[in-house]
Design a protein around this motif. Sequence first.
Motif, PDB file in Angstrom:
ATOM      1  N   SER A 145      61.361  21.902  49.749  1.00  0.00           N
ATOM      2  CA  SER A 145      61.371  22.092  48.292  1.00  0.00           C
ATOM      3  C   SER A 145      59.967  22.341  47.756  1.00  0.00           C
ATOM      4  CB  SER A 145      62.016  20.891  47.589  1.00  0.00           C
ATOM      5  OG  SER A 145      61.202  19.748  47.689  1.00  0.00           O
ATOM      6  N   LEU A 146      58.962  21.887  48.489  1.00  0.00           N
ATOM      7  CA  LEU A 146      57.567  22.100  48.080  1.00  0.00           C
ATOM      8  C   LEU A 146      56.978  23.396  48.629  1.00  0.00           C
ATOM      9  CD1 LEU A 146      56.023  18.533  48.453  1.00  0.00           C
ATOM     10  CD2 LEU A 146      56.092  19.906  46.380  1.00  0.00           C
ATOM     11  N   ALA A 147      57.739  24.122  49.427  1.00  0.00           N
ATOM     12  CA  ALA A 147      57.207  25.303  50.118  1.00  0.00           C
ATOM     13  C   ALA A 147      56.553  26.300  49.171  1.00  0.00           C
ATOM     14  CB  ALA A 147      58.304  25.984  50.932  1.00  0.00           C
ATOM     15  N   GLU A 148      57.163  26.538  48.004  1.00  0.00           N
ATOM     16  CA  GLU A 148      56.607  27.525  47.073  1.00  0.00           C
ATOM     17  C   GLU A 148      55.274  27.090  46.465  1.00  0.00           C
ATOM     18  OE1 GLU A 148      59.145  29.056  44.042  1.00  0.00           O
ATOM     19  OE2 GLU A 148      60.813  29.322  45.441  1.00  0.00           O
ATOM     20  N   VAL A 149      55.028  25.792  46.420  1.00  0.00           N
ATOM     21  CA  VAL A 149      53.806  25.302  45.771  1.00  0.00           C
ATOM     22  C   VAL A 149      52.871  24.596  46.741  1.00  0.00           C
ATOM     23  CG1 VAL A 149      54.865  25.095  43.482  1.00  0.00           C
ATOM     24  CG2 VAL A 149      54.896  23.133  45.040  1.00  0.00           C
ATOM     25  N   GLU A 150      53.176  24.656  48.057  1.00  0.00           N
ATOM     26  CA  GLU A 150      52.411  23.881  49.021  1.00  0.00           C
ATOM     27  C   GLU A 150      50.928  24.258  49.093  1.00  0.00           C
ATOM     28  OE1 GLU A 150      54.084  24.173  52.919  1.00  0.00           O
ATOM     29  OE2 GLU A 150      54.036  26.343  52.908  1.00  0.00           O
ATOM     30  N   GLU A 151      50.570  25.447  48.667  1.00  0.00           N
ATOM     31  CA  GLU A 151      49.155  25.814  48.654  1.00  0.00           C
ATOM     32  C   GLU A 151      48.419  25.111  47.522  1.00  0.00           C
ATOM     33  OE1 GLU A 151      48.703  30.043  48.626  1.00  0.00           O
ATOM     34  OE2 GLU A 151      49.855  30.290  50.465  1.00  0.00           O
ATOM     35  N   ARG A 152      49.181  24.631  46.525  1.00  0.00           N
ATOM     36  CA  ARG A 152      48.570  24.004  45.352  1.00  0.00           C
ATOM     37  C   ARG A 152      48.742  22.498  45.301  1.00  0.00           C
ATOM     38  NH1 ARG A 152      50.875  26.501  40.411  1.00  0.00           N
ATOM     39  NH2 ARG A 152      49.173  25.410  39.405  1.00  0.00           N
ATOM     40  N   GLU A 177      59.871  20.324  37.585  1.00  0.00           N
ATOM     41  CA  GLU A 177      61.262  20.737  37.353  1.00  0.00           C
ATOM     42  C   GLU A 177      61.748  21.687  38.434  1.00  0.00           C
ATOM     43  OE1 GLU A 177      61.135  22.293  33.379  1.00  0.00           O
ATOM     44  OE2 GLU A 177      60.957  20.292  32.482  1.00  0.00           O
ATOM     45  N   SER A 178      60.916  22.645  38.818  1.00  0.00           N
ATOM     46  CA  SER A 178      61.298  23.638  39.815  1.00  0.00           C
ATOM     47  C   SER A 178      61.505  23.013  41.196  1.00  0.00           C
ATOM     48  CB  SER A 178      60.220  24.724  39.875  1.00  0.00           C
ATOM     49  OG  SER A 178      60.454  25.606  40.925  1.00  0.00           O
ATOM     50  N   VAL A 179      60.552  22.192  41.625  1.00  0.00           N
ATOM     51  CA  VAL A 179      60.665  21.549  42.935  1.00  0.00           C
ATOM     52  C   VAL A 179      61.856  20.597  42.953  1.00  0.00           C
ATOM     53  CG1 VAL A 179      59.529  19.941  44.537  1.00  0.00           C
ATOM     54  CG2 VAL A 179      58.217  21.810  43.512  1.00  0.00           C
ATOM     55  N   THR A 180      62.035  19.848  41.887  1.00  0.00           N
ATOM     56  CA  THR A 180      63.161  18.913  41.806  1.00  0.00           C
ATOM     57  C   THR A 180      64.487  19.660  41.836  1.00  0.00           C
ATOM     58  OG1 THR A 180      61.798  17.323  40.604  1.00  0.00           O
ATOM     59  CG2 THR A 180      64.190  17.043  40.439  1.00  0.00           C
TER      60      THR A 180
END
Length: 168
Positions: free
Chosen positions: A35-42, A114-117
Amino acid sequence: MAQPETSAGEADDVDAVARAVLTASRVLMAVSARSLAEVEERVTLPQFRMLVVMSGRGAIKLVALAESLRVTPSTAMRMADRVIAAGLAERQPNPDDRRETLLTLTEEGRRTVESVTARRRAEIRAIVQRLRPTQRLALVEALDAFNEAGGEPPASGGAHLPPPGWST
């Protein structure tokens, strides 16, 4: 607190449950990581936990945030610095005491939570949908009991029914 005596059969049962819970925790950690894949760089998983706490608590003092996360204030400060640098949180003066600083989510931080959740909920929901209705009910009851034994309130609010929106 003294541990109750257990027979060999009960000990085996406890061990089987412990193994099952550990396996389930690995599944949930994998869901969390995906679920964190899209934001894992941040943002890392611990930093995301910080954002979730901030989302639920609103403006919060660093010491209270550290207590909620069960980390030292210096660790919380380093984590906060990173999420602030990523544009997900900001510092603001405490309106009640100008000597203090509060941490709050930015709009981007709120959207990230919200997105990750939402991704996490969708993936868990897809897993749960593969269970039979009786298994779902048993899972809610078992997890409520587990949460209560661990000192947390039951997620279902004590009602042994699947949460709203879950098909049975």
